[in-house]
Every structure is written in structure tokens, then in C-alpha cells.
Write a protein that holds these residues in place. Structure first.
Motif, short mmCIF file in Angstrom:
data_model
loop_
_atom_site.label_atom_id
_atom_site.label_comp_id
_atom_site.label_asym_id
_atom_site.label_seq_id
_atom_site.Cartn_x
_atom_site.Cartn_y
_atom_site.Cartn_z
N GLU A 81 11.10 1.23 5.57
CA GLU A 81 9.86 0.98 4.83
C GLU A 81 10.10 0.01 3.68
O GLU A 81 9.24 -0.79 3.34
CB GLU A 81 9.30 2.30 4.29
CG GLU A 81 8.78 3.22 5.37
CD GLU A 81 8.22 4.50 4.80
OE1 GLU A 81 7.72 4.47 3.66
OE2 GLU A 81 8.27 5.52 5.50
N CYS A 82 11.28 0.08 3.11
CA CYS A 82 11.64 -0.80 2.00
C CYS A 82 11.68 -2.25 2.44
O CYS A 82 11.33 -3.15 1.66
CB CYS A 82 13.00 -0.36 1.45
SG CYS A 82 13.61 -1.34 0.08
N VAL A 83 12.07 -2.50 3.66
CA VAL A 83 12.16 -3.88 4.18
C VAL A 83 10.79 -4.54 4.11
O VAL A 83 10.63 -5.62 3.53
CB VAL A 83 12.70 -3.89 5.63
CG1 VAL A 83 12.55 -5.26 6.25
CG2 VAL A 83 14.16 -3.46 5.65
N SER A 84 9.80 -3.90 4.69
CA SER A 84 8.47 -4.52 4.70
C SER A 84 7.89 -4.64 3.30
O SER A 84 7.30 -5.66 2.95
CB SER A 84 7.52 -3.73 5.61
OG SER A 84 7.44 -2.39 5.19
N GLU A 85 8.11 -3.62 2.47
CA GLU A 85 7.60 -3.67 1.10
C GLU A 85 8.26 -4.81 0.32
O GLU A 85 7.60 -5.55 -0.41
CB GLU A 85 7.84 -2.33 0.40
CG GLU A 85 7.35 -2.27 -1.02
CD GLU A 85 5.84 -2.39 -1.15
OE1 GLU A 85 5.38 -2.86 -2.22
OE2 GLU A 85 5.11 -2.04 -0.21
N THR A 86 9.56 -4.97 0.47
CA THR A 86 10.28 -6.04 -0.22
C THR A 86 9.80 -7.41 0.23
O THR A 86 9.55 -8.29 -0.61
CB THR A 86 11.80 -5.91 0.03
OG1 THR A 86 12.23 -4.62 -0.43
CG2 THR A 86 12.57 -6.99 -0.69
N LEU A 87 9.67 -7.59 1.53
CA LEU A 87 9.23 -8.89 2.04
C LEU A 87 7.78 -9.20 1.63
O LEU A 87 7.45 -10.35 1.33
CB LEU A 87 9.40 -8.96 3.55
CG LEU A 87 10.87 -8.92 4.02
CD1 LEU A 87 10.95 -8.83 5.53
CD2 LEU A 87 11.63 -10.13 3.51
N LEU A 88 6.94 -8.17 1.58
CA LEU A 88 5.56 -8.39 1.11
C LEU A 88 5.53 -8.78 -0.37
O LEU A 88 4.76 -9.65 -0.78
CB LEU A 88 4.73 -7.13 1.34
CG LEU A 88 4.34 -6.86 2.79
CD1 LEU A 88 3.68 -5.49 2.93
CD2 LEU A 88 3.40 -7.94 3.30
N ARG A 89 6.38 -8.14 -1.16
CA ARG A 89 6.44 -8.49 -2.58
C ARG A 89 6.99 -9.91 -2.78
O ARG A 89 6.55 -10.63 -3.66
CB ARG A 89 7.30 -7.48 -3.35
CG ARG A 89 6.62 -6.15 -3.51
CD ARG A 89 7.43 -5.22 -4.36
NE ARG A 89 6.85 -3.88 -4.35
CZ ARG A 89 7.25 -2.90 -5.13
NH1 ARG A 89 8.23 -3.10 -5.99
NH2 ARG A 89 6.68 -1.73 -5.06
N TYR A 90 7.95 -10.26 -1.96
CA TYR A 90 8.49 -11.63 -2.03
C TYR A 90 7.38 -12.63 -1.71
O TYR A 90 7.22 -13.63 -2.41
CB TYR A 90 9.65 -11.78 -1.04
CG TYR A 90 10.35 -13.12 -1.13
CD1 TYR A 90 11.41 -13.30 -2.00
CD2 TYR A 90 9.94 -14.20 -0.34
CE1 TYR A 90 12.06 -14.53 -2.09
CE2 TYR A 90 10.58 -15.42 -0.43
CZ TYR A 90 11.64 -15.58 -1.30
OH TYR A 90 12.27 -16.80 -1.40
N HIS A 91 6.62 -12.35 -0.68
CA HIS A 91 5.53 -13.24 -0.30
C HIS A 91 4.48 -13.31 -1.41
O HIS A 91 3.93 -14.39 -1.69
CB HIS A 91 4.90 -12.78 1.01
CG HIS A 91 3.82 -13.69 1.50
ND1 HIS A 91 2.50 -13.53 1.15
CD2 HIS A 91 3.87 -14.78 2.31
CE1 HIS A 91 1.77 -14.47 1.71
NE2 HIS A 91 2.57 -15.26 2.42
N ALA A 92 4.19 -12.18 -2.04
CA ALA A 92 3.22 -12.17 -3.13
C ALA A 92 3.70 -13.01 -4.31
O ALA A 92 2.90 -13.66 -4.99
CB ALA A 92 2.95 -10.74 -3.58
N ARG A 93 5.01 -13.00 -4.55
CA ARG A 93 5.57 -13.77 -5.66
C ARG A 93 5.68 -15.26 -5.37
O ARG A 93 5.34 -16.09 -6.19
CB ARG A 93 6.98 -13.28 -5.99
CG ARG A 93 7.08 -12.08 -6.86
CD ARG A 93 7.02 -12.52 -8.34
NE ARG A 93 7.27 -11.42 -9.23
CZ ARG A 93 8.47 -11.03 -9.62
NH1 ARG A 93 9.54 -11.63 -9.19
NH2 ARG A 93 8.58 -10.01 -10.45
#
Length: 131
Positions: A28-40
Motif C-alpha cells: 500500500e505504501c508503494v502506491s501512496e508514495t508514487l501518488l505523493r511523488y506525482h502530486a509534488r
């Protein structure tokens, strides 16, 4: 050579596990991290020529800490629930104590006038005092 989507997912997953997450939380952390990266950054790391690995590590650490805190809170709530449940079970009266209490209640009812006994009987049946 740029990493592929699968390679970035594996890189984030490995960093999550290294941060102390269990496998299911790390997924779950993988998708959350990648989504936050994309948001940034407005783009995913596999779409960039030079991805910001320092930002990705920071995001992994932040997401992992959030998941660990949530897991600790969940475990704390579960322990409190089971402790409360055990206290209720321990506080339950034994059959002997219930029999004594029933006998005392029956003696008490026998001492009451007839109209009060009738009122208590109706209250026990679920009627309100006004009824």
C-alpha cells in the motif's frame, strides 16, 4: 538507462520494507508514495529523465512512519478492547451469586405492598412509569 514502472515499484517497496513495514503495508505504501511523488512533481519517476530519488526516499519515510503509527494505534485499540472484554467476563456474577441475588430480590418483592409489586413487574416488562 531509465528505470521502468516495475523497477520503481520494486525500489519503493524495498525501501518501505527497509523502513520496517510488513509486506502488505509496504504494498500500500508503494502506491501512496508514487501518488505523493506525482502530486509534488506533476509526473511519475519513470516518466522523468532525472527522477528525484531524494524526494522519493523522503516520501517513503513519511508514508512508512504514517503506516507504522496507524498500525500501533490499531494494536493499542485492539488491546484495550480485549482488556475491557476480559474485565466484563471477569466481573460476570457466578451462578451462586446470581441465585443469592434472585432470592434477595424475591424476598424484597414479597415485603412490598401489592400495588408496588405490580408496578415493578410492569417496569421489568418494559412499560414506562407513565404507562
Amino acid at each position: 538507462m531509465a528505470k521502468t514502472l516495475a523497477e520503481w515499484q520494486r525500489w519503493v517497496y524495498d525501501n518501505c520494507v527497509h523502513s520496517g513495514l510488513y509486506g502488505c503495508d509496504a504494498e500500500e505504501c508503494v502506491s501512496e508514495t508514487l501518488l505523493r511523488y506525482h502530486a509534488r512533481r506533476g509526473v511519475y519517476p519513470w516518466d522523468e529523465l532525472v527522477p528525484d530519488e531524494k524526494l522519493l526516499r523522503l516520501l517513503v519515510r513519511n508514508v512508512a512512519c504514517e503506516y507504522k503509527r496507524a498500525r500501533a494505534r490499531r494494536q493499542q485499540l485492539e488491546r484495550a478492547y480485549y482488556a475491557q472484554r476480559q474485565a466484563v467476563i471477569a466481573a460476570a456474577a457466578t451462578p451462586e451469586a446470581q441465585a443469592i441475588a434472585n432470592a434477595d430480590a424475591a424476598r424484597f418483592l414479597a415485603l412490598l405492598p401489592r400495588y408496588l409489586r405490580h408496578t415493578l413487574t410492569l417496569l421489568e416488562a418494559g412499560y414506562t412509569p407513565a404507562e
